[in-house]
Design a protein around this motif. Sequence first.
Motif, mmCIF file in Angstrom:
data_model
loop_
_atom_site.group_PDB
_atom_site.id
_atom_site.type_symbol
_atom_site.label_atom_id
_atom_site.label_comp_id
_atom_site.label_asym_id
_atom_site.label_seq_id
_atom_site.Cartn_x
_atom_site.Cartn_y
_atom_site.Cartn_z
ATOM 1 N N GLU A 278 -4.078 -2.224 -6.829
ATOM 2 C CA GLU A 278 -4.954 -1.063 -6.607
ATOM 3 C C GLU A 278 -5.075 -0.266 -7.902
ATOM 4 O OE1 GLU A 278 -3.728 0.004 -1.988
ATOM 5 O OE2 GLU A 278 -2.618 0.896 -3.633
ATOM 6 N N THR A 279 -6.234 0.385 -8.065
ATOM 7 C CA THR A 279 -6.389 1.267 -9.225
ATOM 8 C C THR A 279 -6.963 2.597 -8.752
ATOM 9 O OG1 THR A 279 -8.581 0.368 -9.609
ATOM 10 C CG2 THR A 279 -6.777 -0.594 -10.901
ATOM 11 N N GLY A 280 -6.877 3.605 -9.614
ATOM 12 C CA GLY A 280 -7.367 4.935 -9.264
ATOM 13 C C GLY A 280 -6.505 5.550 -8.169
ATOM 14 N N PHE A 281 -6.819 6.785 -7.802
ATOM 15 C CA PHE A 281 -6.089 7.443 -6.710
ATOM 16 C C PHE A 281 -6.770 8.741 -6.320
ATOM 17 C CE2 PHE A 281 -3.723 8.386 -10.747
ATOM 18 C CZ PHE A 281 -4.083 9.716 -10.886
ATOM 19 N N ILE A 282 -6.462 9.151 -5.104
ATOM 20 C CA ILE A 282 -6.717 10.552 -4.727
ATOM 21 C C ILE A 282 -5.337 11.116 -4.405
ATOM 22 C CG2 ILE A 282 -7.800 12.150 -3.120
ATOM 23 C CD1 ILE A 282 -10.016 10.195 -2.665
ATOM 24 N N LEU A 283 -4.893 12.051 -5.211
ATOM 25 C CA LEU A 283 -3.589 12.675 -4.971
ATOM 26 C C LEU A 283 -3.765 13.862 -4.037
ATOM 27 C CD1 LEU A 283 -1.895 12.814 -8.502
ATOM 28 C CD2 LEU A 283 -1.468 11.193 -6.644
ATOM 29 N N ASP A 284 -2.889 13.943 -3.062
ATOM 30 C CA ASP A 284 -2.951 15.039 -2.080
ATOM 31 C C ASP A 284 -1.549 15.633 -1.997
ATOM 32 O OD1 ASP A 284 -2.435 16.147 0.482
ATOM 33 O OD2 ASP A 284 -3.271 14.459 1.572
ATOM 34 N N GLY A 285 -1.439 16.919 -2.315
ATOM 35 C CA GLY A 285 -0.118 17.572 -2.287
ATOM 36 C C GLY A 285 0.593 17.518 -3.626
ATOM 37 N N PHE A 286 -0.052 16.986 -4.629
ATOM 38 C CA PHE A 286 0.495 16.910 -5.984
ATOM 39 C C PHE A 286 -0.652 17.042 -6.964
ATOM 40 C CE2 PHE A 286 1.942 15.166 -9.904
ATOM 41 C CZ PHE A 286 3.288 15.468 -9.957
ATOM 42 N N PRO A 287 -0.545 17.899 -7.979
ATOM 43 C CA PRO A 287 0.576 18.765 -8.324
ATOM 44 C C PRO A 287 0.599 20.040 -7.476
ATOM 45 C CG PRO A 287 -1.184 18.988 -9.948
ATOM 46 C CD PRO A 287 -1.635 17.956 -8.978
ATOM 47 N N LEU B 263 6.702 9.692 -6.480
ATOM 48 C CA LEU B 263 5.310 9.416 -6.855
ATOM 49 C C LEU B 263 5.241 8.227 -7.819
ATOM 50 C CD1 LEU B 263 2.317 10.159 -6.842
ATOM 51 C CD2 LEU B 263 2.774 11.855 -8.603
ATOM 52 N N SER B 264 6.148 8.205 -8.768
ATOM 53 C CA SER B 264 6.147 7.094 -9.736
ATOM 54 C C SER B 264 6.317 5.755 -9.024
ATOM 55 C CB SER B 264 7.282 7.250 -10.739
ATOM 56 O OG SER B 264 7.124 8.437 -11.429
ATOM 57 N N LYS B 265 7.245 5.736 -8.050
ATOM 58 C CA LYS B 265 7.484 4.477 -7.318
ATOM 59 C C LYS B 265 6.244 4.065 -6.542
ATOM 60 C CE LYS B 265 12.471 4.884 -6.727
ATOM 61 N NZ LYS B 265 13.408 5.721 -5.967
ATOM 62 N N ARG B 266 5.571 5.064 -5.946
ATOM 63 C CA ARG B 266 4.368 4.754 -5.167
ATOM 64 C C ARG B 266 3.262 4.206 -6.077
ATOM 65 N NH1 ARG B 266 0.528 3.136 -3.454
ATOM 66 N NH2 ARG B 266 -0.798 3.754 -1.710
ATOM 67 N N LEU B 267 3.174 4.782 -7.280
ATOM 68 C CA LEU B 267 2.147 4.314 -8.218
ATOM 69 C C LEU B 267 2.467 2.912 -8.726
ATOM 70 C CD1 LEU B 267 1.598 7.703 -10.031
ATOM 71 C CD2 LEU B 267 -0.145 6.462 -8.738
ATOM 72 N N GLU B 268 3.750 2.653 -8.841
ATOM 73 C CA GLU B 268 4.175 1.317 -9.269
ATOM 74 C C GLU B 268 3.804 0.292 -8.179
ATOM 75 O OE1 GLU B 268 8.432 0.586 -9.355
ATOM 76 O OE2 GLU B 268 8.233 0.159 -11.483
ATOM 77 N N ALA B 269 4.039 0.690 -6.914
ATOM 78 C CA ALA B 269 3.703 -0.205 -5.791
ATOM 79 C C ALA B 269 2.196 -0.434 -5.751
ATOM 80 C CB ALA B 269 4.190 0.412 -4.481
ATOM 81 N N ARG B 270 1.444 0.617 -6.069
ATOM 82 C CA ARG B 270 -0.018 0.521 -6.095
ATOM 83 C C ARG B 270 -0.445 -0.520 -7.113
ATOM 84 N NH1 ARG B 270 -3.547 4.377 -9.848
ATOM 85 N NH2 ARG B 270 -1.918 3.631 -11.205
ATOM 86 N N GLU B 271 0.164 -0.480 -8.272
ATOM 87 C CA GLU B 271 -0.202 -1.453 -9.318
ATOM 88 C C GLU B 271 0.140 -2.865 -8.885
ATOM 89 O OE1 GLU B 271 1.130 -0.514 -13.212
ATOM 90 O OE2 GLU B 271 -0.221 1.208 -13.334
ATOM 91 N N ALA B 272 1.311 -3.006 -8.226
ATOM 92 C CA ALA B 272 1.717 -4.342 -7.776
ATOM 93 C C ALA B 272 0.703 -4.895 -6.777
ATOM 94 C CB ALA B 272 3.107 -4.273 -7.159
ATOM 95 N N LYS B 273 0.083 -3.984 -6.004
ATOM 96 C CA LYS B 273 -0.914 -4.421 -5.011
ATOM 97 C C LYS B 273 -2.288 -4.629 -5.654
ATOM 98 C CE LYS B 273 0.366 -1.239 -1.616
ATOM 99 N NZ LYS B 273 -0.083 -0.360 -0.549
#
Length: 287
Positions: free
Chosen positions: A134-143, A122-132
């Motif tokens: 993107e801000t905010g999120f809808i988390l599905d399956g977590f927590p 998840l951390s890596k995905r959020l890092e990739a999001r920032e690089a793109k």
Amino acid sequence: MAVSKRLLLARASMVARGLCSGLELGSARGFASEQEQQQQQLLLPLQRSPEGRNHQWVFLGCPGVGKGTYASRLSSLIGVPHIATGDLVRDELAASGPLSSQLAEIVNQGKLVPDEIVMDLLSKRLEAREAKGETGFILDGFPRTVRQAEILEGVTDIDLVVNLKLREEALLAKCLGRRICSQCGGNYNIASIDIKGENGQPGMYMAPLLPPPQCASKMITRSDDTEEVVKERLRIYNELTKPVEDFYRQRGKLLEFDLPGGIPESWPKLLQALNLGDNDDKRSAAA
Ligand code: AMP
């Protein structure tokens, strides 16, 4: 290494990767005495942009309830990424890296992946999001566990948790009917659910969501969508994830939503419940 130490490291890794950058650290919102008041409170974040940032929502619900479907539609509508940890786990599996065989065994038994692995993905995905950008999120399956919820609450502020609910009779059939296009990744469902009304309970019909002709010959089934594994996933949900509902309920963040049927009936009602009912995109998204 002790679990708590690993979790602290996972949390530190999330912080280091910028999950909480520019965000307020988790703060519990006040409790409302009446359920109605509480639901009204929940909608406040939808009418403003907290701290000038984008929405940070979580979707909860049993396997088969349709979290992916509704989270993905909403993410297009409100312009934040839909991040499904199940997808991150499957991507890791498909990459055949060092973790693959360990993950395959866990997922194919319907068990939960260890916290530190899922937090790292998840951390890596959020890092990739920032690089793109993107801000905010809808988390599905977590927590999926209270511990994961505590860690998330410690690193960022979740605005709203939507708890999708569907009659239990439909959940197994929905999982077994799930199909994915191996080429475009589109999600479909061949189950036709027709529950007769009885003992004062209304009936419920959910039409299948069939693939377009170009995907029809490319349908695959998830390896963990067998009857035995789905039953285990439902058991694990009740044991480990259900308490997460309480975790957010106590913090006044949980919006309960009973799906009244398939997408055509449920989508407009969900938008209404989220105060997004007047949005123009509603009509096209519901089509
Ligand atoms: P899903 O697509 O959400 O049903 O997730 C598929 C599988 O990935 C689950 O059955 C778990 O094995 C694993 N998984 C996904 N999210 C998590 C999580 N937050 N914690 C632990 N395991 C997870």
